[in-house]
Design a protein around this motif. Sequence first.
Motif, PDB file in Angstrom:
ATOM      1  N   LEU A 102       0.923  -1.178  -0.151  1.00 34.83           N
ATOM      2  CA  LEU A 102      -0.184  -0.074  -0.073  1.00 34.83           C
ATOM      3  C   LEU A 102       0.649   1.165  -0.041  1.00 34.83           C
ATOM      4  O   LEU A 102       0.704   2.292  -0.784  1.00 34.83           O
ATOM      5  CB  LEU A 102      -0.915   0.167   1.077  1.00 34.83           C
ATOM      6  CG  LEU A 102      -1.870   1.255   1.399  1.00 34.83           C
ATOM      7  CD1 LEU A 102      -2.864   1.027   0.266  1.00 34.83           C
ATOM      8  CD2 LEU A 102      -2.521   1.103   2.668  1.00 34.83           C
ATOM      9  N   ALA A 103       2.070   1.244   0.716  1.00 35.08           N
ATOM     10  CA  ALA A 103       2.938   2.495   0.898  1.00 35.08           C
ATOM     11  C   ALA A 103       3.335   2.604  -0.379  1.00 35.08           C
ATOM     12  O   ALA A 103       3.416   3.900  -0.999  1.00 35.08           O
ATOM     13  CB  ALA A 103       4.164   2.145   1.775  1.00 35.08           C
ATOM     14  N   LEU A 104       3.749   1.817  -1.513  1.00 29.72           N
ATOM     15  CA  LEU A 104       4.176   1.766  -2.786  1.00 29.72           C
ATOM     16  C   LEU A 104       3.050   2.636  -3.643  1.00 29.72           C
ATOM     17  O   LEU A 104       3.224   3.436  -4.398  1.00 29.72           O
ATOM     18  CB  LEU A 104       4.497   0.632  -3.481  1.00 29.72           C
ATOM     19  CG  LEU A 104       5.955  -0.129  -3.181  1.00 29.72           C
ATOM     20  CD1 LEU A 104       6.207  -1.383  -3.699  1.00 29.72           C
ATOM     21  CD2 LEU A 104       7.047   1.238  -3.435  1.00 29.72           C
ATOM     22  N   GLU A 105       1.925   1.930  -3.572  1.00 34.03           N
ATOM     23  CA  GLU A 105       0.857   2.541  -4.181  1.00 34.03           C
ATOM     24  C   GLU A 105       0.419   4.180  -3.841  1.00 34.03           C
ATOM     25  O   GLU A 105       0.144   4.849  -4.867  1.00 34.03           O
ATOM     26  CB  GLU A 105      -0.551   1.895  -3.862  1.00 34.03           C
ATOM     27  CG  GLU A 105      -0.544   0.326  -4.078  1.00 34.03           C
ATOM     28  CD  GLU A 105      -0.889   0.090  -5.737  1.00 34.03           C
ATOM     29  OE1 GLU A 105      -1.645   1.046  -6.450  1.00 34.03           O
ATOM     30  OE2 GLU A 105      -0.221  -0.978  -6.231  1.00 34.03           O
ATOM     31  N   LEU A 106       0.573   4.349  -2.576  1.00 34.36           N
ATOM     32  CA  LEU A 106       0.302   5.562  -2.157  1.00 34.36           C
ATOM     33  C   LEU A 106       1.536   6.812  -2.525  1.00 34.36           C
ATOM     34  O   LEU A 106       1.017   7.968  -2.815  1.00 34.36           O
ATOM     35  CB  LEU A 106       0.176   5.725  -0.539  1.00 34.36           C
ATOM     36  CG  LEU A 106      -1.014   5.281  -0.196  1.00 34.36           C
ATOM     37  CD1 LEU A 106      -0.757   4.936   1.475  1.00 34.36           C
ATOM     38  CD2 LEU A 106      -2.241   5.824  -0.364  1.00 34.36           C
ATOM     39  N   HIS A 107       2.539   6.298  -2.965  1.00 35.96           N
ATOM     40  CA  HIS A 107       3.710   7.058  -3.351  1.00 35.96           C
ATOM     41  C   HIS A 107       4.204   6.929  -4.941  1.00 35.96           C
ATOM     42  O   HIS A 107       5.442   7.006  -4.937  1.00 35.96           O
ATOM     43  CB  HIS A 107       4.952   6.890  -2.198  1.00 35.96           C
ATOM     44  CG  HIS A 107       4.439   7.220  -0.892  1.00 35.96           C
ATOM     45  ND1 HIS A 107       4.278   6.258   0.016  1.00 35.96           N
ATOM     46  CD2 HIS A 107       4.021   8.362  -0.341  1.00 35.96           C
ATOM     47  CE1 HIS A 107       3.836   6.927   1.251  1.00 35.96           C
ATOM     48  NE2 HIS A 107       3.618   8.066   0.929  1.00 35.96           N
TER      49      HIS A 107
END
Length: 310
Positions: A102-107
Amino acid sequence: MITSEQIAEAVAAAYDSHKANRNGKNASYIPALAEVDPKLFGVCAATVDGQTFSAGDADCEFALESISKVFTAALAVEQAGPEVFHRKVGADPTGAEFNSVLALELHNDKPNSPMVNAGAMTATSLISATDAMDRERQVVKIQSDFAGRPITVNEQLAESERATNFHNRAIAWLLLCGGYMYSDPMEACDVYTLQCSTMVTTVDLAVMGATLANGGVNPVTGKRVIAKANVSHVLAEMTMEGLYTSSGDWAYTVGLPAKSGVGGGLFAVAPGKLAIAAFSPPLDKAGNSVRAQAAITQIAHQLGLGLYDT
Ligand code: GLU
């Protein structure tokens, strides 16, 4: 000026205060880590003039795990240069779990930090290497240079990690898709897995930290390991994301750059002075060793080491 007697006393007191604490649980998602004796507990401080002060099981080897991210990041900053490293990896906290997709998706697929699995694999991929063996050799060598003795991979542990690292493999492919993977993704994932599977003692970890505290020169061997100018970048990365989702709480309560790993190790750096390392396998919910945090916090407070103290 902190005296040797004060450091020795603080290390012994922290060990005694927390040795009976049985809270937390070993990491179990890597089968080999679940089998480590949860009673083990070591504490060590190493100064910038090469003295070490230890208590408990400080000579017992344990898996470096996520702490390896610090040394691979240091090598990648050295090779790529701090600006390129900043652009290609990042220096912000993710606010998410260490292996968050999710952190990758958000950034926009940027890993943000070399202290989470995604950014660690990006950092591993940034190392200029001829093949996987050369990449592995370089990451293990930098660990050894920081420790001042040959560090080696525990093959049995590496096998246990390799057999269960599907999530990390998926992250490596996502990084390739997003443009943040600079070698073959499975090579980066494999070498990352190996760099996590090296074995260190609490004394090694304290000396590794003291090398950072000492501006990049190992205080025991006298060897320059990284450029002085790059140390602050590495310490900043540790501050932002060194204790998973508790990194901000740690900065608030202790105020020292630090890094933990799911093997139960944790080290903190007081720049220009010393480093404190501790090891105890049982972890809290955020994935940080319960007793290692307690011991290092106590020593840092007792010696007045917090960077934000005025
Ligand atoms: N090898 C572990 C992993 O990638 C390290 C995790 C950690 O210590 O945070 O899952």
